[in-house]
Scaffold this active site. Structure first.
Site, PDB file in Angstrom:
ATOM      1  CG  HIS A 163      -1.984  -1.049   1.206  1.00 36.92           C
ATOM      2  ND1 HIS A 163      -2.886  -1.199   0.177  1.00 36.92           N
ATOM      3  CD2 HIS A 163      -2.264  -2.041   2.094  1.00 36.92           C
ATOM      4  CE1 HIS A 163      -3.675  -2.247   0.433  1.00 36.92           C
ATOM      5  NE2 HIS A 163      -3.317  -2.774   1.582  1.00 36.92           N
ATOM      6  CG  ASP A 199      -2.748  -8.329   0.629  1.00 35.61           C
ATOM      7  OD1 ASP A 199      -2.031  -8.659   1.592  1.00 35.61           O
ATOM      8  OD2 ASP A 199      -3.807  -7.661   0.761  1.00 35.61           O
ATOM      9  CG  HIS A 201      -6.529  -5.331   1.658  1.00 39.69           C
ATOM     10  ND1 HIS A 201      -5.978  -6.225   2.556  1.00 39.69           N
ATOM     11  CD2 HIS A 201      -7.688  -4.900   2.217  1.00 39.69           C
ATOM     12  CE1 HIS A 201      -6.769  -6.319   3.624  1.00 39.69           C
ATOM     13  NE2 HIS A 201      -7.816  -5.531   3.437  1.00 39.69           N
ATOM     14  CG  ASP A 288      -4.893 -10.127   3.213  1.00 39.34           C
ATOM     15  OD1 ASP A 288      -4.507 -10.614   2.132  1.00 39.34           O
ATOM     16  OD2 ASP A 288      -4.667  -8.949   3.541  1.00 39.34           O
TER      17      ASP A 288
HETATM   18  C1  SP5 Z   1      -1.162  -5.182   3.923  1.00 41.08           C
HETATM   19  C2  SP5 Z   1      -2.632  -5.218   4.229  1.00 41.08           C
HETATM   20  O1  SP5 Z   1      -3.263  -6.268   4.155  1.00 41.08           O
HETATM   21  N1  SP5 Z   1      -3.201  -4.064   4.611  1.00 41.08           N
HETATM   22  C3  SP5 Z   1      -4.578  -3.997   4.908  1.00 41.08           C
HETATM   23  C4  SP5 Z   1      -4.993  -2.678   5.455  1.00 41.08           C
HETATM   24  C5  SP5 Z   1      -6.445  -2.700   5.824  1.00 41.08           C
HETATM   25  N2  SP5 Z   1      -6.787  -1.579   6.632  1.00 41.08           N
HETATM   26  C6  SP5 Z   1      -8.182  -1.452   6.931  1.00 41.08           C
HETATM   27  C7  SP5 Z   1      -8.564  -2.347   8.093  1.00 41.08           C
HETATM   28  C8  SP5 Z   1     -10.001  -2.180   8.465  1.00 41.08           C
HETATM   29  C9  SP5 Z   1     -10.295  -2.982   9.707  1.00 41.08           C
HETATM   30  N3  SP5 Z   1     -11.550  -3.659   9.585  1.00 41.08           N
HETATM   31  C10 SP5 Z   1     -11.865  -4.450  10.737  1.00 41.08           C
HETATM   32  C11 SP5 Z   1     -12.951  -5.427  10.421  1.00 41.08           C
HETATM   33  C12 SP5 Z   1     -13.226  -6.283  11.639  1.00 41.08           C
HETATM   34  N4  SP5 Z   1     -14.244  -7.258  11.366  1.00 41.08           N
HETATM   35 ZN    ZN Z   2      -4.181  -7.190   2.601  1.00 40.74          ZN
END
Ligand code: SP5
Ligand code: ZN
Length: 347
Positions: A163, A199, A201, A288
């Site tokens: 990211h 990944d 994301h 993930d």
């Molecule tokens: C590297 C990587 O996988 N980065 C991911 C960043 C995601 N950031 C947003 C996280 C939002 C948290 N959501 C919590 C959901 C709980 N059920």
């Molecule tokens: Zn991710």
């Protein structure tokens, strides 16, 4: 498989991230890398080494000097504001969106945190620079090992990188390890490098770094940004610009996507990589996509990761695997090492 392990990764240890108006414990924690290291040891997948430090100039091939300067000094500046800050994570609180100016670097620390970041979910801590820099060392070392004839190298490091853009952090990422690895191979004589980001994301940082270039093909399979982080990039119509037109391929998938849908996207990606005919491959390896992941909404099972590694091996390219996301700590080691073992077995 030669593993470059960042033994200083635990120096980056965030306490909280902002989520729905509250500070919640960080998902991106040291136990993640510990889980992978333990499984690597159990499976005996080859040598595990620590990297040689690389000069900051190597990082400037991807990141701007002013961003690197900021990251390196940020923690000391944070503590200089108030000695009590030493016990707290640093977060941004204001961002220069759209009509605001990003060409003048403010003196105010929080304002500079905002200038160099994209979200409030990425705490900066006492050891963030040390951990991230050592991760970058691992990435450049892994790239170099491939240039010297190694068939596969694995970067076991955190914080992750995909990211992070040329001049910003976010999504738990500070330095873009995949981009650094790809660039190092080009600087060392490779003509073309493909990056496949698997990944959950979208790899917005990596995409943006190479968006105008035709020497790096970037492909990402990820959750549709209409519903998932990073939200503002990763759509199918982003194909690259200028010389880079046709060298960016996004394969967004809906929430709840099955292994079958995901593997079909991987097949599309592999066909495009084959026609690009790169000298080497970089894999942004996030797991993930796992059904049990606490952040995600795909449905892959542990055994699927063996098949993914096998399919990547069929491309027949020297390959650098870079550890990115994956938050189901208990299964993380098995899932990551399954990709590596699938790759090794099919070679
Ligand atoms: C590297 C990587 O996988 N980065 C991911 C960043 C995601 N950031 C947003 C996280 C939002 C948290 N959501 C919590 C959901 C709980 N059920
Ligand atoms: Zn991710």
């Amino acid at each position: 498989m030669l593993t470059f392990y960042n033994e200083l990764h635990a120096q980056h240890r965030g306490k909280h991230e902002m989520f729905r108006g509250e500070l919640v414990p960080c998902f991106e924690k040291p136990e993640r890398a510990d889980s992978v290291l333990a499984e690597l040891g159990r499976r005996g997948l080859g040598r595990i080494v620590t990297p040689h430090g690389v000069p900051l100039m190597s990082l400037e091939r991807i990141h701007t000097p002013r961003y690197l300067h900021f990251l390196r000094s940020a923690w000391n500046e944070w503590v200089a504001l108030d000695p009590a800050n030493a016990k707290k994570d640093a977060f941004p609180s204001v961002w220069p969106v759209r009509t605001l100016r990003d060409d003048i670097e403010p003196e105010n620390f929080s304002a500079r945190m905002g200038l160099y970041s994209m979200d409030s979910g990425t705490p900066l801590t006492a050891g963030t620079w040390t951990a991230a820099k050592t991760g970058a060392d691992c990435a450049v070392n892994a790239a170099h090992a491939l240039r010297l004839g190694e068939r596969g190298a694995f970067v076991l490091s955190r914080p992750p990188g995909h990211h992070a853009g040329a001049d910003f952090f976010g999504g738990y990422c500070f330095l873009n390890n995949a981009a650094l690895a790809a660039q190092h191979m080009l600087d060392d004589g490779a003509r073309k490098v493909a990056i496949i980001d698997i990944d959950y994301h979208h790899g917005n940082g990596t995409q943006s770094i190479f968006y105008h270039r035709d020497d790096v093909l970037f492909i990402s399979i990820h959750a549709d940004p209409r519903f998932e982080y990073p939200f503002y990039l990763g759509h199918a119509d982003e194909r690259g610009e200028g010389a880079g037109h046709g060298y960016n391929l996004n394969l967004p998938l809906p929430a709840g996507s099955s292994t079958q849908a995901w593997m079909a996207a991987l097949e599309t990606a592999c066909i495009r990589i084959g026609s690009f005919a790169p000298d080497a491959l970089v894999v942004s390896l996030g797991v993930d996509t796992f059904a049990g992941d606490p952040l995600s909404r795909f449905k892959l099972q542990s055994a699927d990761y063996l098949k993914i590694g096998e399919r990547l091996a069929w491309l027949g390219k020297p390959t650098a695997f870079i550890f990115e996301g994956g938050y189901a700590v208990k299964e993380l080691g098995v899932n990551v090492v399954n990709v590596l073992e699938g790759y090794e077995t099919a070679l």
